[in-house]
Design a protein around this motif. Structure first.
Motif, PDB file in Angstrom:
ATOM      1  N   HIS A 124       1.516 -10.201   0.266  1.00 22.39           N
ATOM      2  CA  HIS A 124       0.773 -11.473   0.109  1.00 22.39           C
ATOM      3  C   HIS A 124       1.739 -12.663  -0.149  1.00 22.39           C
ATOM      4  O   HIS A 124       1.311 -13.620  -0.874  1.00 22.39           O
ATOM      5  CB  HIS A 124      -0.374 -11.539  -0.954  1.00 22.39           C
TER       6      HIS A 124
ATOM      7  N   GLY B  50     -10.014  -8.535  -0.034  1.00 21.11           N
ATOM      8  CA  GLY B  50      -8.661  -8.297  -0.425  1.00 21.11           C
ATOM      9  C   GLY B  50      -8.036  -9.241  -1.619  1.00 21.11           C
ATOM     10  O   GLY B  50      -7.417  -9.172  -2.161  1.00 21.11           O
TER      11      GLY B  50
ATOM     12  N   HIS C  50      -4.694  -3.967   2.667  1.00 21.84           N
ATOM     13  CA  HIS C  50      -4.908  -4.904   3.735  1.00 21.84           C
ATOM     14  C   HIS C  50      -5.650  -4.026   5.062  1.00 21.84           C
ATOM     15  O   HIS C  50      -6.786  -4.117   5.486  1.00 21.84           O
ATOM     16  CB  HIS C  50      -3.798  -5.769   4.291  1.00 21.84           C
TER      17      HIS C  50
END
Ligand code: NAD
Length: 339
Positions: A69, A236, A243
């Motif tokens: 991320h 998510g 993911h």
């Protein structure tokens, strides 16, 4: 029938082939790069060292702290490493997390990126960036983050455990499924999507699978995604779910909901998967991954589902079939419960 469409090609250069890693310096030289920072996760440090060795004196070193991320502090640390080593470009060697870090450097510092993908996530083919700060992930589209060159070496996929390869493959297939019924699909993208699904679904390992992931990634980069990607993004982001697994679990349920309203997409998927019932074929692929097949197994609770429904309904998105609250609740409950 697509009798009206717009297609805009993205300026991507792709080098594909077994052993392509050994030719990566050809790509950095072609771009005029002299000192290249190699990016990786800590787990893929060995690969980053291998890339640095191939680059020889063109390497400005390795930054091996890429994380899921793209956290802003990680981008800041990578920026410092790039400045201290006087890097004029980077090679992002890894999955979507590492390529995402490369894109963040491109966005913030205009550093050209060469991508060396090692999963099927497809980020290397899209102008989409993401950045996470204080638990909020922001995403956007910007052509500056497109890798200047993408080097696909199927040998690098061999180290993916079979379950990870399968869930990553379904993540890629999800791009193609949603591209096929996207409002901005075109004949070029539809052909790529159908072939991408065919390549991946027959075997999640080997060169054909990576070629399929490339095609599916290009579909993601060129079209507007629908309910499936919206759901995965919300799940998510809210619950910090893995993911690829989240994509693999939801895809058959969204396909079963959407395909009756998208006959051209259903026909293309039927051809690619060699079946009359593409949603059932996708469910079988998910069941065969060996990974969790329901949201409960990822730690999601019934209470979480209500918040997800509210968030998904709060912001409109493109979808071939209108999504009403009872439909969405029913879909999520089907994906939630163990089969
Ligand atoms: P990832 O990059 O987080 O990789 C998962 C783990 O697998 C990491 O530890 C990594 O080092 C390891 N790994 C990767 N390739 C390997 C290999 N060949 N052998 C052994 N280990 C390997 O996971 P991902 O699924 O590739 O990417 C997910 C992230 O990418 C998400 O944050 C997602 O939002 C982002 N993404 C962005 C886009 C975009 O267009 N911007 C598209 C797809 C995904």
């Amino acid at each position: 029938m697509m009798d009206s469409f717009t297609y805009e090609a993205l300026p991507m250069r792709v080098m594909f082939g077994s052993g392509a890693l050994s030719r990566i310096a050809e790509e950095t030289d072609r771009l005029g790069l002299r000192r290249v920072l190699v990016l990786s996760t800590p787990e893929q440090r060995d690969l980053a060292d291998q890339v640095a060795a191939v680059l020889g004196d063109r390497s400005a070193g390795v930054f091996d702290q890429a994380r899921p991320h793209v956290p802003v502090p990680t981008v800041a640390a990578a920026s410092r490493a790039a400045a201290e080593s006087r890097a004029d470009g980077c090679v992002a060697a890894g999955g979507g997390s590492t390529i995402g870090l490369g894109k963040a450097l491109a966005l913030r510092q205009d550093l050209p990126v060469v991508a060396l993908p090692t999963t099927y996530a497809g980020s290397e083919m899209t102008p989409i960036w993401g950045l996470t700060e204080n638990n909020r992930k922001q995403t956007g589209r910007d052509r500056r983050v497109l890798p200047r060159s993408v080097v696909y070496d199927p040998d690098l996929i061999a180290s993916l455990p079979a379950t990870v390869a399968a869930t990553s493959g379904l993540n890629a297939i999800a791009h193609a499924v949603e591209a096929l019924y996207a409002p901005d699909v075109s004949p070029v993208i539809a052909a790529m999507a159908e072939q991408g699904v065919r390549d991946l679904a027959s075997n999640f390992t080997g060169p054909a699978a990576l070629r399929g992931a490339w095609l599916c990634g290009a579909c993601l980069g060129a079209t507007t995604m629908g309910l499936h990607h919206k759901l995965c993004h919300v799940l998510g982001g809210m619950l910090d779910l893995p993911h690829a697994e989240t994509h693999a679990i939801l895809l058959p349920h969204v396909a079963a909901f959407n395909l009756p309203a998208a006959p051209d997409a259903a026909a293309a998927l039927s051809r690619a998967l060699n079946t009359d019932d593409p949603a059932a074929a996708l469910a079988k692929l998910t069941a065969d991954t060996g990974a969790p097949t329901n949201l409960a197994a990822l730690g999601v609770t019934e209470t979480d589902l209500a918040s997800v429904v509210n968030e998904v309904l709060a912001n409109p998105y493109a979808n071939p079939r209108p999504v009403h609250r009872p439909d969405l609740e029913a879909l999520l409950h089907r994906a939630f419960r163990p089969a």
